[in-house]
Design a protein around this motif. Structure first.
Motif, PDB file in Angstrom:
ATOM      1  N   SER A  62      -3.576   8.006   2.615  1.00 13.78           N
ATOM      2  CA  SER A  62      -2.247   7.570   2.204  1.00 13.78           C
ATOM      3  C   SER A  62      -2.131   7.627   0.689  1.00 13.78           C
ATOM      4  O   SER A  62      -3.126   7.772  -0.030  1.00 13.78           O
ATOM      5  N   TYR A  63      -0.899   7.482   0.199  1.00 15.97           N
ATOM      6  CA  TYR A  63      -0.760   7.123  -1.205  1.00 15.97           C
ATOM      7  C   TYR A  63      -1.590   5.851  -1.439  1.00 15.97           C
ATOM      8  O   TYR A  63      -1.646   4.982  -0.551  1.00 15.97           O
ATOM      9  N   PRO A  64      -2.209   5.704  -2.609  1.00 16.13           N
ATOM     10  CA  PRO A  64      -2.980   4.483  -2.886  1.00 16.13           C
ATOM     11  C   PRO A  64      -2.033   3.321  -3.185  1.00 16.13           C
ATOM     12  O   PRO A  64      -1.780   2.988  -4.343  1.00 16.13           O
ATOM     13  N   ASP A  65      -1.531   2.701  -2.140  1.00 12.58           N
ATOM     14  CA  ASP A  65      -0.428   1.754  -2.300  1.00 12.58           C
ATOM     15  C   ASP A  65      -0.447   0.711  -1.178  1.00 12.58           C
ATOM     16  O   ASP A  65       0.330   0.782  -0.240  1.00 12.58           O
ATOM     17  N   THR A  66      -1.351  -0.259  -1.309  1.00 10.86           N
ATOM     18  CA  THR A  66      -1.433  -1.292  -0.279  1.00 10.86           C
ATOM     19  C   THR A  66      -0.223  -2.222  -0.298  1.00 10.86           C
ATOM     20  O   THR A  66       0.161  -2.760   0.741  1.00 10.86           O
ATOM     21  N   SER A  67       0.401  -2.402  -1.465  1.00 14.50           N
ATOM     22  CA  SER A  67       1.523  -3.358  -1.560  1.00 14.50           C
ATOM     23  C   SER A  67       2.734  -2.896  -0.762  1.00 14.50           C
ATOM     24  O   SER A  67       3.476  -3.716  -0.222  1.00 14.50           O
ATOM     25  N   ASN A  68       2.942  -1.585  -0.658  1.00 13.08           N
ATOM     26  CA  ASN A  68       4.054  -1.045   0.124  1.00 13.08           C
ATOM     27  C   ASN A  68       3.584  -0.391   1.423  1.00 13.08           C
ATOM     28  O   ASN A  68       4.340   0.319   2.069  1.00 13.08           O
TER      29      ASN A  68
END
Length: 247
Positions: A62-68
């Motif tokens: 994934s995009y490195p984006d745990t917040s979204n």
């Protein structure tokens, strides 16, 4: 009498914790590997479950984006994105080697999946990043997508994917999750959504039209509220329509 077989997959390792329930009813799973969710421990646990249930395993970068949760497009340098994707897949691959499990496929997650389906530059970057795995694993990609066309020319092994719990626009993009009609959550509606995909190569889109599609694997999202109910229902009903679940 004609019959069909279908690979059903689920996105897992995303913090829901329902993998032990889902895996007996699917053919393959896409395991979050640190971009939007997941770590070495969660990957290891699910790989062991998959081995028990003879479910094929794939990386779900994934995009490195745990917040979204990886569901928003990120504007980051190509080098940073490439490094992140490769780091995720390497972590996944290391677990597989340790557990002696075959690496079956790679499927991008969320916004990365949707963007590579239509953005040529991003698709090129993604494919270049994972080129080491070109001859080793399948790519799960949408039929008719930009990434499918480029990947095929580059010699990647493809499996076309459709979504059993999502509605489609006329251009075969998924209806945005921000809209009320994005999800299909009732098991009987999922069944009648996927039967034409499997048997006739068509899908009914939100305009009511029947559009040509091809699918060798069908995704039921592991975080769909009724995922287990849907999968149990399909396991019971699909054989009535001469459709067999691949294992």
């Amino acid at each position: 009498m004609e019959s069909w077989s279908i690979n059903i997959n689920c996105d897992v390792g995303e913090g829901i914790g329902n993998e032990a329930e889902l895996l007996p009813f699917i053919s393959s799973c896409n395991i979050a590997c640190g971009g939007h969710a997941g770590d070495v421990l969660s990957i290891t646990q699910i790989v062991k479950l998959a081995k028990t249930h003879q479910v094929k395993v794939g990386a779900h970068p994934s995009y490195p984006d745990t917040s979204n949760f990886g569901r928003e497009v990120m504007t980051i340098p190509n080098s940073e994105l490439g490094q992140s994707i490769l780091k995720q897949i390497r972590m996944f691959d290391e677990v597989l080697k340790k557990e002696k499990v075959e690496f079956h496929h790679i499927k991008a997650h969320g916004a990365l999946y949707n963007e590579t389906a239509k953005n040529e530059k991003l698709a090129e970057l993604y494919l270049e990043t994972i080129s080491k795995y070109r001859s080793k694993v399948y790519l799960y990609v949408p039929f008719g997508s930009v990434i499918a066309g480029i990947a095929k020319k580059k010699g990647f092994k493809l499996m076309y994917e459709a979504f059993g719990d999502r509605n489609y626009n006329k251009d075969l993009s998924l209806v945005s999750r921000k809209l009320d009609n994005a999800l299909i959550q009732q098991p009987d509606k999922v069944l009648h959504h996927i039967l034409p995909i499997i048997k006739e190569g068509t899908v009914k889109v939100v305009t009511g039209e029947e559009i040509k599609i091809m699918a060798e694997t069908i995704c039921i999202h592991g975080d769909t509220t009724s995922a287990l109910e849907i999968l149990m229902y399909l396991s019971k009903e699909l054989p009535k329509y001469r459709v067999e679940l691949q294992k």
